[in-house]
Scaffold this motif. Structure first.
Motif, PDB file in Angstrom:
ATOM      1  N   GLY A  11     -37.021  46.455 -49.230  1.00 50.27           N
ATOM      2  CA  GLY A  11     -36.147  45.905 -50.176  1.00 50.27           C
ATOM      3  C   GLY A  11     -34.484  46.087 -50.117  1.00 50.27           C
ATOM      4  O   GLY A  11     -34.222  46.858 -49.357  1.00 50.27           O
ATOM      5  N   LEU A  12     -33.780  45.509 -50.731  1.00 52.28           N
ATOM      6  CA  LEU A  12     -32.476  45.780 -51.045  1.00 52.28           C
ATOM      7  C   LEU A  12     -32.083  47.002 -51.787  1.00 52.28           C
ATOM      8  O   LEU A  12     -32.746  47.106 -52.814  1.00 52.28           O
ATOM      9  CB  LEU A  12     -31.765  44.603 -51.357  1.00 52.28           C
TER      10      LEU A  12
ATOM     11  N   TYR B  13     -24.699  45.317 -45.918  1.00 51.75           N
ATOM     12  CA  TYR B  13     -24.261  44.222 -46.344  1.00 51.75           C
ATOM     13  C   TYR B  13     -23.019  44.499 -47.286  1.00 51.75           C
ATOM     14  O   TYR B  13     -23.213  45.453 -48.132  1.00 51.75           O
ATOM     15  CB  TYR B  13     -25.279  43.225 -47.221  1.00 51.75           C
TER      16      TYR B  13
ATOM     17  N   GLN C 195     -30.409  47.550 -46.518  1.00 52.56           N
ATOM     18  CA  GLN C 195     -31.920  46.942 -46.376  1.00 52.56           C
ATOM     19  C   GLN C 195     -32.418  47.621 -45.233  1.00 52.56           C
ATOM     20  O   GLN C 195     -32.146  46.973 -43.980  1.00 52.56           O
ATOM     21  CB  GLN C 195     -31.882  45.431 -46.258  1.00 52.56           C
TER      22      GLN C 195
ATOM     23  N   PHE D 109     -23.017  38.813 -56.867  1.00 52.58           N
ATOM     24  CA  PHE D 109     -23.215  38.728 -55.364  1.00 52.58           C
ATOM     25  C   PHE D 109     -22.960  37.188 -55.119  1.00 52.58           C
ATOM     26  O   PHE D 109     -24.095  36.613 -54.425  1.00 52.58           O
ATOM     27  CB  PHE D 109     -24.568  39.338 -55.116  1.00 52.58           C
TER      28      PHE D 109
ATOM     29  N   TRP E 121     -28.730  48.742 -53.720  1.00 50.79           N
ATOM     30  CA  TRP E 121     -27.416  48.817 -54.043  1.00 50.79           C
ATOM     31  C   TRP E 121     -26.661  50.149 -53.929  1.00 50.79           C
ATOM     32  O   TRP E 121     -27.174  51.105 -54.665  1.00 50.79           O
ATOM     33  CB  TRP E 121     -27.092  48.152 -55.457  1.00 50.79           C
TER      34      TRP E 121
ATOM     35  N   ILE F 152     -24.319  46.911 -49.997  1.00 50.99           N
ATOM     36  CA  ILE F 152     -25.783  46.881 -50.432  1.00 50.99           C
ATOM     37  C   ILE F 152     -26.369  47.122 -49.274  1.00 50.99           C
ATOM     38  O   ILE F 152     -26.063  46.832 -47.968  1.00 50.99           O
ATOM     39  CB  ILE F 152     -26.194  45.499 -50.689  1.00 50.99           C
TER      40      ILE F 152
ATOM     41  N   PHE G 276     -33.110  45.870 -57.301  1.00 50.04           N
ATOM     42  CA  PHE G 276     -33.762  44.732 -56.947  1.00 50.04           C
ATOM     43  C   PHE G 276     -35.525  44.929 -56.861  1.00 50.04           C
ATOM     44  O   PHE G 276     -35.669  45.961 -56.810  1.00 50.04           O
ATOM     45  CB  PHE G 276     -33.488  44.351 -55.457  1.00 50.04           C
TER      46      PHE G 276
ATOM     47  N   GLN H  99     -39.096  44.083 -55.007  1.00 54.65           N
ATOM     48  CA  GLN H  99     -39.487  44.513 -53.373  1.00 54.65           C
ATOM     49  C   GLN H  99     -39.240  43.258 -52.647  1.00 54.65           C
ATOM     50  O   GLN H  99     -39.291  43.452 -51.259  1.00 54.65           O
ATOM     51  CB  GLN H  99     -40.642  44.879 -53.369  1.00 54.65           C
TER      52      GLN H  99
ATOM     53  N   TYR I 210     -32.247  35.720 -55.551  1.00 53.19           N
ATOM     54  CA  TYR I 210     -31.667  35.422 -54.189  1.00 53.19           C
ATOM     55  C   TYR I 210     -32.662  34.951 -53.371  1.00 53.19           C
ATOM     56  O   TYR I 210     -34.051  35.576 -53.337  1.00 53.19           O
ATOM     57  CB  TYR I 210     -30.978  36.813 -53.753  1.00 53.19           C
TER      58      TYR I 210
END
Lengths: 112, 122
Positions: free
Chosen positions: B46-47, B96, B41, B109, B49, B39, A103, A105, A41
């Motif tokens: 970082g993201l 999000y 952040q 996603f 979930w 999700i 994910f 970093q 992404y």
């Protein structure tokens, strides 16, 4: 949980030059059915992430072909063949093999 | 075109419950094969979930959130929601909502909301 490690964490590139971003997993993302569940992404500044690549190397609809995904097992690479100004932002890899989704970093790409 | 829009309080006190809603337009949340996720952040990070709810209403949560999280759907309003209780400053983040969709495979996603900042502070 599956841990994804991205390198580098940031890079600066000249427009028109290629870029490679690495994403390494602590376990294989290859499903028994033969599909590798690794996604990429792009999060442009101030925006939400937008999809680029799923299942290792398939581009989402509308994604330019200068973006490509490759790799196998635990080592993956996102390549941009010729960087453009609109490609700045943070690139995230994500595994969709199992829950919880995890994910990397993120890798910040800037233009020189 | 599918659009997702998060809404809810931007400020929550410690120990209270964070409640957010994602309103979906351009398609029904209860028809077809979709997973609807939350999700988050934290700033500069970082993201992460949080969990997801399926078209049928079944849920899956990230164990990291243990028993603090609950998700639900309101099909009459085409919305799904997140409740996160016992919040601390560590829950301060942009939240999000996002969608997985199924065609001939799962598209993870493929659509995201614009995100909403939630700050946990007294």
């Amino acid at each position: 949980d599956i841990v994804l490690t991205q390198t580098p964490l940031s890079l600066s590139v000249t427009p028109g030059q290629p870029v490679s971003i690495s994403c390494k997993s602590n376990q294989s993302l290859l499903h028994s059915g033969g599909t590798t569940y690794l996604c990429w992404y792009l999060q442009r500044p101030g925006q939400s992430p937008q999809p680029l690549i799923y299942e290792l190397s398939t581009r989402f609809s509308g994604v330019p072909d200068r973006f490509s995904g490759s790799g196998s097992g635990t080592d993956f690479t996102l390549r941009i063949s010729r960087v453009e100004a609109e490609d700045v932002g943070v690139y995230h890899c994500m595994q969709s093999l199992e829950l919880p989704r995890t994910f990397g970093q993120g890798t910040k790409v800037e233009i020189k | 075109q599918v659009q997702l829009q998060e809404s809810g309080p931007g400020l929550v006190k410690p120990s209270q419950t964070l409640s957010l809603t994602c309103t979906v337009s351009g398609g029904s949340i209860s028809s077809g094969s979709y997973y609807w996720s939350w999700i988050r952040q934290p700033a500069g990070k970082g993201l992460e979930w949080i969990g997801r709810i399926y078209t049928s209403g079944s849920t899956s949560y990230n164990p990291s959130f243990k028993s603090r999280v609950t998700m639900s759907m309101d099909t009459s309003k085409n919305q799904f929601s997140l409740n996160l209780n016992s919040v601390t400053a560590a829950d301060t983040a942009v939240y999000y909502c996002a969608r997985d969709s199924y065609g001939n495979t799962w598209y993870p996603f493929d659509y995201w909301g614009q995100g909403t900042l939630v700050t946990v502070s007294s």
